[in-house]
Design a protein around this motif. Structure first.
Motif, PDB file in Angstrom:
ATOM      1  N   VAL A  35       0.837  -1.201   0.000  1.00  0.00           N
ATOM      2  CA  VAL A  35       0.000   0.000   0.000  1.00  0.00           C
ATOM      3  C   VAL A  35       0.871   1.250   0.000  1.00  0.00           C
ATOM      4  N   ARG A  36       1.963   1.227   0.773  1.00  0.00           N
ATOM      5  CA  ARG A  36       2.861   2.390   0.823  1.00  0.00           C
ATOM      6  C   ARG A  36       3.439   2.680  -0.566  1.00  0.00           C
ATOM      7  N   GLU A  37       3.920   1.669  -1.243  1.00  0.00           N
ATOM      8  CA  GLU A  37       4.490   1.876  -2.578  1.00  0.00           C
ATOM      9  C   GLU A  37       3.437   2.407  -3.543  1.00  0.00           C
ATOM     10  N   PHE A  38       2.209   1.944  -3.390  1.00  0.00           N
ATOM     11  CA  PHE A  38       1.137   2.423  -4.258  1.00  0.00           C
ATOM     12  C   PHE A  38       0.856   3.908  -4.005  1.00  0.00           C
ATOM     13  N   VAL A  39       0.737   4.292  -2.740  1.00  0.00           N
ATOM     14  CA  VAL A  39       0.440   5.693  -2.398  1.00  0.00           C
ATOM     15  C   VAL A  39       1.577   6.602  -2.837  1.00  0.00           C
ATOM     16  N   GLU A  40       2.812   6.170  -2.647  1.00  0.00           N
ATOM     17  CA  GLU A  40       3.957   6.994  -3.036  1.00  0.00           C
ATOM     18  C   GLU A  40       4.024   7.209  -4.542  1.00  0.00           C
ATOM     19  N   GLY A  41       3.368   6.355  -5.324  1.00  0.00           N
ATOM     20  CA  GLY A  41       3.366   6.518  -6.772  1.00  0.00           C
ATOM     21  C   GLY A  41       2.267   7.430  -7.290  1.00  0.00           C
ATOM     22  N   LEU A  42       1.372   7.897  -6.405  1.00  0.00           N
ATOM     23  CA  LEU A  42       0.291   8.790  -6.821  1.00  0.00           C
ATOM     24  C   LEU A  42       0.797  10.215  -6.973  1.00  0.00           C
ATOM     25  N   LYS A  43       0.087  11.018  -7.785  1.00  0.00           N
ATOM     26  CA  LYS A  43       0.468  12.415  -7.973  1.00  0.00           C
ATOM     27  C   LYS A  43      -0.700  13.371  -7.758  1.00  0.00           C
ATOM     28  N   HIS A  44      -1.764  13.199  -8.497  1.00  0.00           N
ATOM     29  CA  HIS A  44      -2.870  14.148  -8.413  1.00  0.00           C
ATOM     30  C   HIS A  44      -4.162  13.488  -7.940  1.00  0.00           C
ATOM     31  N   ASP A  45      -4.091  12.242  -7.503  1.00  0.00           N
ATOM     32  CA  ASP A  45      -5.288  11.512  -7.095  1.00  0.00           C
ATOM     33  C   ASP A  45      -5.513  11.639  -5.592  1.00  0.00           C
ATOM     34  N   ARG A  46      -6.777  11.643  -5.212  1.00  0.00           N
ATOM     35  CA  ARG A  46      -7.106  11.620  -3.785  1.00  0.00           C
ATOM     36  C   ARG A  46      -7.153  10.168  -3.323  1.00  0.00           C
ATOM     37  N   VAL A  47      -6.676   9.933  -2.113  1.00  0.00           N
ATOM     38  CA  VAL A  47      -6.643   8.574  -1.581  1.00  0.00           C
ATOM     39  C   VAL A  47      -7.121   8.585  -0.134  1.00  0.00           C
ATOM     40  N   GLY A  48      -7.848   7.536   0.237  1.00  0.00           N
ATOM     41  CA  GLY A  48      -8.314   7.365   1.606  1.00  0.00           C
ATOM     42  C   GLY A  48      -7.999   5.955   2.069  1.00  0.00           C
ATOM     43  N   LEU A  49      -8.213   5.700   3.377  1.00  0.00           N
ATOM     44  CA  LEU A  49      -7.843   4.401   3.941  1.00  0.00           C
ATOM     45  C   LEU A  49      -8.929   3.917   4.889  1.00  0.00           C
ATOM     46  N   VAL A  50      -9.420   2.700   4.624  1.00  0.00           N
ATOM     47  CA  VAL A  50     -10.382   2.017   5.491  1.00  0.00           C
ATOM     48  C   VAL A  50      -9.709   0.758   6.014  1.00  0.00           C
ATOM     49  N   VAL A  51      -9.796   0.523   7.319  1.00  0.00           N
ATOM     50  CA  VAL A  51      -9.217  -0.661   7.942  1.00  0.00           C
ATOM     51  C   VAL A  51     -10.357  -1.508   8.483  1.00  0.00           C
ATOM     52  N   PHE A  52     -10.257  -2.812   8.277  1.00  0.00           N
ATOM     53  CA  PHE A  52     -11.357  -3.665   8.709  1.00  0.00           C
ATOM     54  C   PHE A  52     -10.843  -4.987   9.260  1.00  0.00           C
ATOM     55  N   ALA A  53     -11.660  -5.574  10.093  1.00  0.00           N
ATOM     56  CA  ALA A  53     -11.512  -6.946  10.588  1.00  0.00           C
ATOM     57  C   ALA A  53     -12.938  -7.462  10.743  1.00  0.00           C
ATOM     58  N   GLY A  54     -13.403  -7.608  12.011  1.00  0.00           N
ATOM     59  CA  GLY A  54     -14.810  -7.941  12.204  1.00  0.00           C
ATOM     60  C   GLY A  54     -15.716  -6.760  11.922  1.00  0.00           C
ATOM     61  N   LYS A  55     -15.163  -5.554  11.990  1.00  0.00           N
ATOM     62  CA  LYS A  55     -15.868  -4.319  11.665  1.00  0.00           C
ATOM     63  C   LYS A  55     -14.961  -3.476  10.776  1.00  0.00           C
ATOM     64  N   ALA A  56     -15.524  -2.433  10.206  1.00  0.00           N
ATOM     65  CA  ALA A  56     -14.758  -1.580   9.300  1.00  0.00           C
ATOM     66  C   ALA A  56     -14.804  -0.135   9.784  1.00  0.00           C
ATOM     67  N   PHE A  57     -13.676   0.547   9.700  1.00  0.00           N
ATOM     68  CA  PHE A  57     -13.572   1.933  10.138  1.00  0.00           C
ATOM     69  C   PHE A  57     -12.761   2.738   9.126  1.00  0.00           C
ATOM     70  N   THR A  58     -13.163   3.989   8.931  1.00  0.00           N
ATOM     71  CA  THR A  58     -12.392   4.903   8.088  1.00  0.00           C
ATOM     72  C   THR A  58     -11.260   5.482   8.919  1.00  0.00           C
ATOM     73  N   ARG A  59     -10.046   5.203   8.522  1.00  0.00           N
ATOM     74  CA  ARG A  59      -8.890   5.727   9.252  1.00  0.00           C
ATOM     75  C   ARG A  59      -8.355   7.012   8.634  1.00  0.00           C
ATOM     76  N   CYS A  60      -8.573   7.196   7.325  1.00  0.00           N
ATOM     77  CA  CYS A  60      -8.120   8.418   6.664  1.00  0.00           C
ATOM     78  C   CYS A  60      -9.086   8.749   5.534  1.00  0.00           C
ATOM     79  N   PRO A  61      -9.750   9.901   5.566  1.00  0.00           N
ATOM     80  CA  PRO A  61     -10.660  10.278   4.472  1.00  0.00           C
ATOM     81  C   PRO A  61      -9.877  10.609   3.211  1.00  0.00           C
ATOM     82  N   LEU A  62     -10.601  10.842   2.122  1.00  0.00           N
ATOM     83  CA  LEU A  62      -9.952  11.167   0.853  1.00  0.00           C
ATOM     84  C   LEU A  62      -9.112  12.435   0.982  1.00  0.00           C
ATOM     85  N   THR A  63      -7.875  12.374   0.540  1.00  0.00           N
ATOM     86  CA  THR A  63      -6.977  13.512   0.645  1.00  0.00           C
ATOM     87  C   THR A  63      -5.860  13.383  -0.383  1.00  0.00           C
ATOM     88  N   VAL A  64      -5.253  14.521  -0.726  1.00  0.00           N
ATOM     89  CA  VAL A  64      -4.059  14.520  -1.572  1.00  0.00           C
ATOM     90  C   VAL A  64      -2.803  14.703  -0.723  1.00  0.00           C
TER      91      VAL A  64
END
Length: 215
Positions: free
Chosen positions: A87-116
């Protein structure tokens, strides 16, 4: 008698202003020379504006943090460690795209909303650990959480990247139902599988023996 040179006759004579200010005159001459050289160089100052049109993509990464991600397929590292590198290598390769992060196991939570601000996303990614969320693999809930974040996006391209090692076994929403909603909203889902063929060591805590490994 001896004759020798003497300055006694000059004691009453005071130096002229040109002598006293000879160093100042030298400095003025040098400053004038610098100004002449600068003028000949014709220095210019201004601003230039350039308009760049790009079509950004809104991307939500759903990262599995269930107990099975502790399996050490990639010794000496576990699946979560390797997934975070991917995931780190993927994010580091972005330039103008917004990216967010959801972490899940038995439940799902937004850890980082869409951002540049990719630095924020990477810092949140580094802090993800196993055991902080109720165990299980709620893939359907994770996809639904991602879709909720993308629902109001005005981007022409919306993507979910699902990073997981297992099948859905928890949650109120089935993955296929979430996939149908994604298709209706025009959201593409890509899946990255984490793991290897065969058996893998998984650390577990035993009340009698402490930390042990099982295959």
């Amino acid at each position: 008698s001896l004759r020798f040179a003497s300055t006694v006759a000059l004691e009453g004579v005071h130096p002229s202003w040109t002598v006293r200010f000879r160093h100042v005159l030298f400095g003025i001459n040098m400053f004038a020379l610098v100004l002449c050289i600068t003028a000949l160089a014709r220095p210019q100052m201004g601003t230039e504006e350039e308009e760049i049109l790009t079509e950004g993509v809104d991307i939500i990464v759903a990262l599995d943090a269930s107990g099975s991600m502790a399996a050490e397929d990639f010794e000496p590292h576990n699946r979560l460690f390797v997934a975070k590198i991917v995931v780190r290598e993927f994010v580091e390769g972005l330039k103008h795209d917004r990216v967010g992060l959801v972490v899940f196991a038995g439940k799902a939570f937004t850890r980082c909303p869409l951002t540049v601000d990719y630095g924020v996303t990477l810092n949140v990614l580094n802090d993800i650990e196993l055991g902080t969320i109720e165990d299980g693999t709620a893939i359907g809930n994770a996809l639904a959480t991602c879709l909720n974040r993308l629902r109001e996006s005005k981007s022409k391209s919306k993507v979910i990247i699902l990073v997981t090692d297992g099948v859905n076994n928890r949650g109120e929403i089935q993955p296929l139902d979430a996939a149908e909603i994604a298709r209706a909203l025009g959201v593409k889902i890509y899946t990255v599988g984490i793991g290897s063929h065969g058996t893998a060591r998984v650390p577990v805590k035993d009340p009698n023996y402490g930390d042990i490994y099982v295959d």
